[in-house]
Design a protein around this motif. Structure first.
Motif, PDB file in Angstrom:
ATOM      1  N   PHE A  64       0.847  -1.189   0.000  1.00 26.58           N
ATOM      2  CA  PHE A  64       0.000   0.000   0.000  1.00 26.58           C
ATOM      3  C   PHE A  64       0.884   1.241   0.000  1.00 26.58           C
ATOM      4  O   PHE A  64       2.116   1.157   0.152  1.00 26.58           O
ATOM      5  N   VAL A  65       0.272   2.390  -0.157  1.00 27.01           N
ATOM      6  CA  VAL A  65       0.898   3.675   0.116  1.00 27.01           C
ATOM      7  C   VAL A  65      -0.126   4.537   0.836  1.00 27.01           C
ATOM      8  O   VAL A  65      -1.332   4.286   0.760  1.00 27.01           O
ATOM      9  N   ILE A  66       0.346   5.545   1.527  1.00 25.22           N
ATOM     10  CA  ILE A  66      -0.521   6.475   2.218  1.00 25.22           C
ATOM     11  C   ILE A  66      -0.587   7.772   1.415  1.00 25.22           C
ATOM     12  O   ILE A  66       0.442   8.340   1.049  1.00 25.22           O
ATOM     13  N   ASN A  67      -1.802   8.198   1.127  1.00 24.61           N
ATOM     14  CA  ASN A  67      -2.019   9.487   0.471  1.00 24.61           C
ATOM     15  C   ASN A  67      -1.912  10.574   1.538  1.00 24.61           C
ATOM     16  O   ASN A  67      -2.868  10.856   2.253  1.00 24.61           O
ATOM     17  N   GLY A  68      -0.726  11.161   1.645  1.00 25.51           N
ATOM     18  CA  GLY A  68      -0.499  12.162   2.676  1.00 25.51           C
ATOM     19  C   GLY A  68      -1.364  13.394   2.523  1.00 25.51           C
ATOM     20  O   GLY A  68      -1.648  14.082   3.510  1.00 25.51           O
ATOM     21  N   ARG A  69      -1.811  13.671   1.306  1.00 30.14           N
ATOM     22  CA  ARG A  69      -2.643  14.851   1.091  1.00 30.14           C
ATOM     23  C   ARG A  69      -4.074  14.627   1.545  1.00 30.14           C
ATOM     24  O   ARG A  69      -4.823  15.588   1.698  1.00 30.14           O
ATOM     25  N   ALA A  70      -4.458  13.384   1.767  1.00 25.04           N
ATOM     26  CA  ALA A  70      -5.822  13.090   2.227  1.00 25.04           C
ATOM     27  C   ALA A  70      -5.937  13.152   3.737  1.00 25.04           C
ATOM     28  O   ALA A  70      -7.035  13.079   4.272  1.00 25.04           O
ATOM     29  N   ILE A  71      -4.823  13.270   4.446  1.00 28.34           N
ATOM     30  CA  ILE A  71      -4.881  13.361   5.902  1.00 28.34           C
ATOM     31  C   ILE A  71      -4.532  14.760   6.366  1.00 28.34           C
ATOM     32  O   ILE A  71      -4.263  14.989   7.546  1.00 28.34           O
ATOM     33  N   ALA A  72      -4.530  15.699   5.445  1.00 27.98           N
ATOM     34  CA  ALA A  72      -4.198  17.075   5.814  1.00 27.98           C
ATOM     35  C   ALA A  72      -5.355  17.775   6.506  1.00 27.98           C
ATOM     36  O   ALA A  72      -5.162  18.803   7.150  1.00 27.98           O
ATOM     37  N   SER A  73      -6.568  17.245   6.364  1.00 30.08           N
ATOM     38  CA  SER A  73      -7.727  17.867   7.002  1.00 30.08           C
ATOM     39  C   SER A  73      -7.708  17.600   8.499  1.00 30.08           C
ATOM     40  O   SER A  73      -6.923  16.799   9.004  1.00 30.08           O
ATOM     41  N   SER A  74      -8.597  18.276   9.227  1.00 30.03           N
ATOM     42  CA  SER A  74      -8.626  18.149  10.677  1.00 30.03           C
ATOM     43  C   SER A  74      -9.188  16.809  11.137  1.00 30.03           C
ATOM     44  O   SER A  74      -9.031  16.427  12.285  1.00 30.03           O
ATOM     45  N   ALA A  75      -9.884  16.095  10.257  1.00 35.00           N
ATOM     46  CA  ALA A  75     -10.467  14.803  10.635  1.00 35.00           C
ATOM     47  C   ALA A  75     -10.477  13.871   9.435  1.00 35.00           C
ATOM     48  O   ALA A  75     -10.669  14.297   8.305  1.00 35.00           O
ATOM     49  N   ILE A  76     -10.241  12.606   9.678  1.00 40.95           N
ATOM     50  CA  ILE A  76     -10.271  11.600   8.630  1.00 40.95           C
ATOM     51  C   ILE A  76     -11.628  10.910   8.674  1.00 40.95           C
ATOM     52  O   ILE A  76     -11.906  10.113   9.565  1.00 40.95           O
ATOM     53  N   ASN A  77     -12.487  11.247   7.729  1.00 37.41           N
ATOM     54  CA  ASN A  77     -13.819  10.654   7.701  1.00 37.41           C
ATOM     55  C   ASN A  77     -13.872   9.386   6.855  1.00 37.41           C
ATOM     56  O   ASN A  77     -14.769   8.583   6.990  1.00 37.41           O
ATOM     57  N   ASN A  78     -12.903   9.228   5.963  1.00 34.46           N
ATOM     58  CA  ASN A  78     -12.907   8.078   5.076  1.00 34.46           C
ATOM     59  C   ASN A  78     -11.483   7.567   4.945  1.00 34.46           C
ATOM     60  O   ASN A  78     -10.675   8.165   4.234  1.00 34.46           O
ATOM     61  N   SER A  79     -11.157   6.484   5.659  1.00 35.96           N
ATOM     62  CA  SER A  79      -9.794   5.970   5.636  1.00 35.96           C
ATOM     63  C   SER A  79      -9.405   5.452   4.263  1.00 35.96           C
ATOM     64  O   SER A  79      -8.220   5.400   3.924  1.00 35.96           O
ATOM     65  N   ALA A  80     -10.399   5.069   3.440  1.00 30.87           N
ATOM     66  CA  ALA A  80     -10.104   4.558   2.104  1.00 30.87           C
ATOM     67  C   ALA A  80      -9.474   5.618   1.227  1.00 30.87           C
ATOM     68  O   ALA A  80      -8.761   5.305   0.274  1.00 30.87           O
ATOM     69  N   ALA A  81      -9.729   6.886   1.514  1.00 35.34           N
ATOM     70  CA  ALA A  81      -9.138   7.960   0.719  1.00 35.34           C
ATOM     71  C   ALA A  81      -7.650   8.092   0.986  1.00 35.34           C
ATOM     72  O   ALA A  81      -6.888   8.525   0.121  1.00 35.34           O
ATOM     73  N   ALA A  82      -7.216   7.719   2.198  1.00 37.06           N
ATOM     74  CA  ALA A  82      -5.811   7.852   2.561  1.00 37.06           C
ATOM     75  C   ALA A  82      -5.034   6.554   2.360  1.00 37.06           C
ATOM     76  O   ALA A  82      -3.849   6.592   2.069  1.00 37.06           O
ATOM     77  N   TYR A  83      -5.706   5.414   2.515  1.00 32.48           N
ATOM     78  CA  TYR A  83      -5.048   4.113   2.395  1.00 32.48           C
ATOM     79  C   TYR A  83      -5.255   3.585   0.976  1.00 32.48           C
ATOM     80  O   TYR A  83      -6.340   3.141   0.618  1.00 32.48           O
ATOM     81  N   VAL A  84      -4.202   3.641   0.167  1.00 31.88           N
ATOM     82  CA  VAL A  84      -4.275   3.195  -1.225  1.00 31.88           C
ATOM     83  C   VAL A  84      -3.655   1.807  -1.291  1.00 31.88           C
ATOM     84  O   VAL A  84      -2.438   1.640  -1.166  1.00 31.88           O
ATOM     85  N   SER A  85      -4.501   0.803  -1.498  1.00 29.03           N
ATOM     86  CA  SER A  85      -4.068  -0.588  -1.415  1.00 29.03           C
ATOM     87  C   SER A  85      -3.812  -1.184  -2.795  1.00 29.03           C
ATOM     88  O   SER A  85      -4.492  -0.865  -3.763  1.00 29.03           O
ATOM     89  N   ALA A  86      -2.830  -2.085  -2.844  1.00 25.51           N
ATOM     90  CA  ALA A  86      -2.522  -2.816  -4.079  1.00 25.51           C
ATOM     91  C   ALA A  86      -3.184  -4.183  -4.085  1.00 25.51           C
ATOM     92  O   ALA A  86      -2.915  -4.993  -4.974  1.00 25.51           O
ATOM     93  N   THR A  87      -4.048  -4.446  -3.121  1.00 24.33           N
ATOM     94  CA  THR A  87      -4.635  -5.778  -2.988  1.00 24.33           C
ATOM     95  C   THR A  87      -5.724  -6.030  -4.019  1.00 24.33           C
ATOM     96  O   THR A  87      -5.715  -7.041  -4.724  1.00 24.33           O
ATOM     97  N   SER A  88      -6.676  -5.137  -4.140  1.00 27.61           N
ATOM     98  CA  SER A  88      -7.782  -5.355  -5.066  1.00 27.61           C
ATOM     99  C   SER A  88      -8.473  -4.037  -5.351  1.00 27.61           C
ATOM    100  O   SER A  88      -8.193  -3.018  -4.722  1.00 27.61           O
ATOM    101  N   GLY A  89      -9.410  -4.081  -6.309  1.00 24.43           N
ATOM    102  CA  GLY A  89     -10.200  -2.901  -6.617  1.00 24.43           C
ATOM    103  C   GLY A  89      -9.490  -1.938  -7.552  1.00 24.43           C
ATOM    104  O   GLY A  89      -8.445  -2.248  -8.135  1.00 24.43           O
ATOM    105  N   VAL A  90     -10.078  -0.755  -7.646  1.00 26.26           N
ATOM    106  CA  VAL A  90      -9.538   0.257  -8.551  1.00 26.26           C
ATOM    107  C   VAL A  90      -8.154   0.718  -8.109  1.00 26.26           C
ATOM    108  O   VAL A  90      -7.269   0.980  -8.934  1.00 26.26           O
ATOM    109  N   SER A  91      -7.943   0.816  -6.794  1.00 22.74           N
ATOM    110  CA  SER A  91      -6.660   1.312  -6.303  1.00 22.74           C
ATOM    111  C   SER A  91      -5.508   0.393  -6.691  1.00 22.74           C
ATOM    112  O   SER A  91      -4.380   0.846  -6.877  1.00 22.74           O
ATOM    113  N   ALA A  92      -5.763  -0.920  -6.843  1.00 21.81           N
ATOM    114  CA  ALA A  92      -4.700  -1.849  -7.223  1.00 21.81           C
ATOM    115  C   ALA A  92      -4.178  -1.561  -8.625  1.00 21.81           C
ATOM    116  O   ALA A  92      -3.004  -1.791  -8.918  1.00 21.81           O
TER     117      ALA A  92
END
Length: 268
Positions: free
Chosen positions: A146-174
């Protein structure tokens, strides 16, 4: 009166003769040799400069992943005494502090693999080795990279961890994990409503610009559990941050990697 060539004129004429074809060819060969050597030296200098730039770019990306992982980990620990967001009512969420990075850290920890499952041997003989088999079925997917999208955690709160956690396991992010065509890097694109905009940037806030990961080129992170106790709780996590790309005019891969260890507060 007849005109006769004097000995003095004969000497003058002989010193004004043109170059022979052999002399011209020899001079042209020397000129070509000097030009070829000069161009080769210029190309070598450009390749070295480009290689240095690619090395700096890869090192910056590697350090950025290490720093953002440390930030998430330290934020998670500092917020452990706070309630989770789902434990508060919508009205309480507006007035009371709550855990902002709990969900993201747990996603990272839950996808960590054991040491025996870690199959990416480093350094790699070829960058394509980790991508063979296609997205979702290659070494990256099998190692839960995986990689972490550092620009997605710049806000004061993380409402959607999927936006920051980019996984190579499956789905579009892979499908975003590809070999590096230039250097190891993460390429961003516009996020939110502005991602489909083709007009001017007028009226678009800075937060909307380039916050979505478009491609992950030649870089990945693998989380490995360590110090596992009887209750299957790891004492720490080792994060292998690795890169692989081909420098200019070379068929041998260049790679940078590092390992950071973050301790699990629940397993201490």
């Amino acid at each position: 009166m007849s005109l006769k060539t004097s000995p003095k004129n004969k000497i003058l004429y002989s010193t004004k003769r043109g170059d022979t074809i052999i002399e011209v060819m020899f001079a042209f060969a020397i000129f070509c040799l000097i030009a070829i050597i000069s161009i080769a030296m210029m190309n070598a200098g450009v390749s070295r400069a480009e290689g240095s730039l690619e090395l700096v770019t890869a090192r910056n990306e590697l350090n950025a992943q290490a720093e953002v992982l440390r930030f998430i980990h330290s934020s998670y620990i500092s917020e452990m005494t706070l309630p989770r967001k789902d434990q508060l009512t919508p009205q309480e969420q507006k007035t009371q502090p709550y855990q902002q990075y709990d969900a993201l850290w747990r996603v990272i920890a839950e996808n960590a693999i054991s040491e025996s499952e870690h199959k990416i041997e480093y350094p790699l003989p070829s960058c394509k080795d980790v991508y063979e088999g296609g997205a979702g079925n290659n070494l990256l997917a099998k190692n839960h990279a995986f990689v972490i999208n550092g620009r997605a955690i710049a806000s004061s709160a993380i409402n959607n961890s999927a936006a920051a956690y980019v996984s190579a396991t499956s789905g579009v992010s892979a499908q975003r994990f590809i070999q590096a065509p230039l250097a190891a890097r993460i390429v961003y694109q516009r996020g939110g409503a502005s991602s489909n905009s083709t007009g001017s940037d007028e009226g678009i806030t800075e937060a909307d610009l380039y916050t979505q990961v478009r491609s992950v080129e030649g870089i990945w992170v693998v989380a490995v559990k360590g110090g596992i106790k009887n209750n299957n709780t790891p004492s720490f996590y080792d994060f292998y941050i690795q890169t692989c790309w081909y420098p200019p005019n070379s068929t041998a891969p260049t790679s940078l990697d590092t390992v950071i260890r973050l301790y699990n507060p629940e397993g201490v």
